[in-house]
Design an enzyme around this catalytic site. Sequence first.
Site, PDB file in Angstrom:
ATOM      1  CG  ASP A 200      50.967 -38.564 116.230  1.00 34.03           C
ATOM      2  OD1 ASP A 200      51.843 -38.125 116.992  1.00 34.03           O
ATOM      3  OD2 ASP A 200      51.224 -39.220 115.208  1.00 34.03           O
TER       4      ASP A 200
ATOM      5  CD  GLU B 227      54.569 -32.940 118.050  1.00 33.72           C
ATOM      6  OE1 GLU B 227      54.124 -32.950 116.890  1.00 33.72           O
ATOM      7  OE2 GLU B 227      54.375 -33.839 118.861  1.00 33.72           O
TER       8      GLU B 227
ATOM      9  CG  ASP C  51      57.662 -41.213 116.312  1.00 28.32           C
ATOM     10  OD1 ASP C  51      56.680 -41.706 116.895  1.00 28.32           O
ATOM     11  OD2 ASP C  51      57.565 -40.499 115.292  1.00 28.32           O
TER      12      ASP C  51
HETATM   13  C1  GLC Z   1      53.948 -40.321 114.334  1.00 29.26           C
HETATM   14  C2  GLC Z   1      53.610 -40.910 115.690  1.00 29.26           C
HETATM   15  C3  GLC Z   1      53.579 -42.407 115.596  1.00 29.26           C
HETATM   16  C4  GLC Z   1      52.566 -42.815 114.545  1.00 29.26           C
HETATM   17  C5  GLC Z   1      52.911 -42.172 113.190  1.00 29.26           C
HETATM   18  C6  GLC Z   1      51.846 -42.422 112.157  1.00 29.26           C
HETATM   19  O1  GLC Z   1      55.251 -40.652 113.972  1.00 29.26           O
HETATM   20  O2  GLC Z   1      54.500 -40.473 116.679  1.00 29.26           O
HETATM   21  O3  GLC Z   1      53.253 -42.975 116.845  1.00 29.26           O
HETATM   22  O4  GLC Z   1      52.556 -44.198 114.402  1.00 29.26           O
HETATM   23  O5  GLC Z   1      53.048 -40.772 113.361  1.00 29.26           O
HETATM   24  O6  GLC Z   1      50.625 -41.932 112.557  1.00 29.26           O
END
Ligand code: GLC
Length: 842
Positions: A438, A441, A527
């Site tokens: 995650d 980007e 998200d």
């Molecule tokens: C980001 C991710 C989400 C995750 C959060 C905490 O917003 O896109 O899926 O739950 O981070 O890690």
Amino acid sequence: MVKCEISVINLKSISFTKRAVVFCSFFCALLLSHVPAEAAWRPIGNVTRVTRPKPNRIVMDTTSRAKVSVEFFDIDVVRIRIAPTGVFERDFSYAIDYSRDRHTPSATFTQSAREAVLKNFNGAAVTVGKTPYSVRITDESGAVVLEGDPRHPTLFDNTTGEIRTSKLRKSEVETYYGFGEKALTGMSRDGQYIVNWNTDTFAYKIGTDPIYQSIPFFYALHNGRTYGLYFNNTFRTWFDMGKTSPERFSFGADGGELDYFVFTGGKERSPKKVLQDYAKLTGTTPQPPMWALGNQQSRWSYYPESRVREIAAGFRSRKIPADVIYLDIDYMDGYRVFTWDKQRFPDPLKMITDLKNDGFKTVVIVDPGIKVAPNYSIYSEGKSEGIFVKNPDGTELNKDVWPKAAAFPDFTDKKAREWFGAQFKKHLDEGIAGFWTDMNEPATFMTERTEKPEIVYHPAKTFPLDTPHAGDGLPDDHRRYHNVYGMQMARSTFEGVKKLTPEKRPFVLTRAGFAGVQRYSAVWTGDNYASWDHLALTISMLTNLSVSGVPFVGADVGGFAEMPSGELYARWLQAAALTPFLRSHSVGWVGNKEPWAFGEDFTRINRESIELRYRFLPYLYSLFREHERTGEPVMRPLWYEFPNDKQTYLIDDEYMVGGDILVAPVVRQGMTTRGIYLPTGADWIDWWTGEKIESGKIHYLQTPIDRLPIFVRAGAVIPTQPVIQHTGEMQNAAVTLNVVAGITPGKIEKSALFQDAGEGYGYRSSEWREIRTEHRSGSLKIEPFGTFPGQKIEYIEVVGISQRPREVRVDGQIVENIEFDNSRKRLRIKIDERTREVSLVR
Ligand code: GLC
């Protein structure tokens, strides 16, 4: 000059690109002294010389010093490269799958004073006009596939490094698809302006662009004829798909070459051929482990251990099937990746083992930011290995993310990828089955809030543009490598895990990516938001992403941000039940969103949606096999399957699963009847009632809250299995072959059910079996290929049969052991592994 109209901040910062500096600093300096920096667009000019370094490639000098290369890259793939600096860059792309063989087509070359023509052996040609430079691609029949707009020639700007070109549209009704993950409205990108710059966009609104992934690849479709175009450029790129003028589309980049591949679509000019060739260029997703196709449950975050166990038990006690449970960032010790919070999770190995024994796999999130803390061994080791991204002055780049100040591996450096990949050992030893990458980007937090309200595209929310990267041998800054950072993190994870556990199939889920990300990872759409609009959006988003070469896709079921109503959650789960990647995920602060969190009635409906998925798993798994071989997506938009039916071109509330199942979910509140269009080119049967439904028409059908409208293609053979609680129970579940009635007499429909161990690589040698079928009117031939002892085939179910047949024969013998259900128009015939033919006499 076209600029991003949605971004608040212009992401470009004007400067020389490195290449420009190296190759034409003197020339540019001369030019700059006469031309203002914002207006230094130059055309390519005239072609002065043509050489032919390879039989299938010509290279041209031009009066602007830019160099042009035209090549038949593959039989139905043309590659055009324009190097504004006059020197071609190293020919390497993170997007391209270099492990594949390609056909170098033989070509002939002719030229006159006016033009140069490179002709493929099958007659397809590229014609280059010399005064001034122009390019036109024609197909085997001589029809124009793509040509430049003479009034808007290719331009470049050596002061900023920007490049752009325009092409003529076939007509104002040409539609465009693909472009990876876009939160834009509608199925077609016609009339839209698109930007590619991977961005963390929490709770993005519909229309937000760009978001997390960048895939500069699209299809153009007009009158059933298709071509595709992939812009092989990792800088910030943009596409104006007829927004400025309906006569043309334009695209460009902030730097690099104007390097693009045109997929002509072959003789048939079909979307399928375009995707096959694109998949050959950028690769396919290797067969996922079977468990990864199961139902997955996540939340930010499930902790402590007792809560995780409670969730797992919640599925089992309510008999709601599930295979995977996710741990979000709070499992870590102060957000230090590759550690555990020992208060919350005192004995991870024990917990993971217990979950495993109960049929659950555990997946953990891993972020790229490594907490800056001298006593944190991962950080200190990374530092001494020299794998972290540095500032231009050589100091370590530190930016705030979850653990506050963090350092970031330079995933464009093999050494960093290998180092990071090796860190997964600890988690693999603990029994973690998959990894969720995650914030890649890369996303960073703003430390000083100079702007209010906080804006999505604030430059401080990623690395500074002048941050240097190794670039695997082509060092350059973040402008060039921003868009591939996430994909290279997924690659590092995939390759690291594969090296550490070579007998297993890695499962990686990534938020950011670029063209080719499918070789390493599944993708979820980040998200999203608990709203009906967001649910509706998932269909155009996931189908467009699927035809962009990424098959293993899904959206957070129920919406990540905010709380859905019971109805919204239930409809969402229904709509997602047959999408390739099925995971519920949500923020932790709005309430519980497990399938049983909305009351008894919804629990039943939610259970049924998940059960439906498990019933279709043999079919979904076979589609992944087909994808790995050919690039065919699992989830498909209707136009992709039925390009000759123009009514399908804009449909964004129905989707196909493979070529045989059409799903028309309810994505509007309170809707108990909906219009459903069934495309021509096939006959359709309602999966639930067995009724034949006429194609080429919109039907208004009842859609009660507990029903996902599904239609199956006449003639298809679709494998299903009984409901199981997790994929570990699959081996003992016997398969039913659902034979869809109504095949056109004289037609033969072939299909194949793929079976293997659901894990490992035995399927690449001899450990697999394919149950191949041939369906003709009144008969089904079954032929197993391969020796793997897969799930047994136990029943044939004829779907959509209106009368009990006079006679049923299994391998020539009349059988009585059949059940006919008139209300559902189904006929069930018991068969066994030795059965080779079933025939019906009406
Ligand atoms: C980001 C991710 C989400 C995750 C959060 C905490 O917003 O896109 O899926 O739950 O981070 O890690």
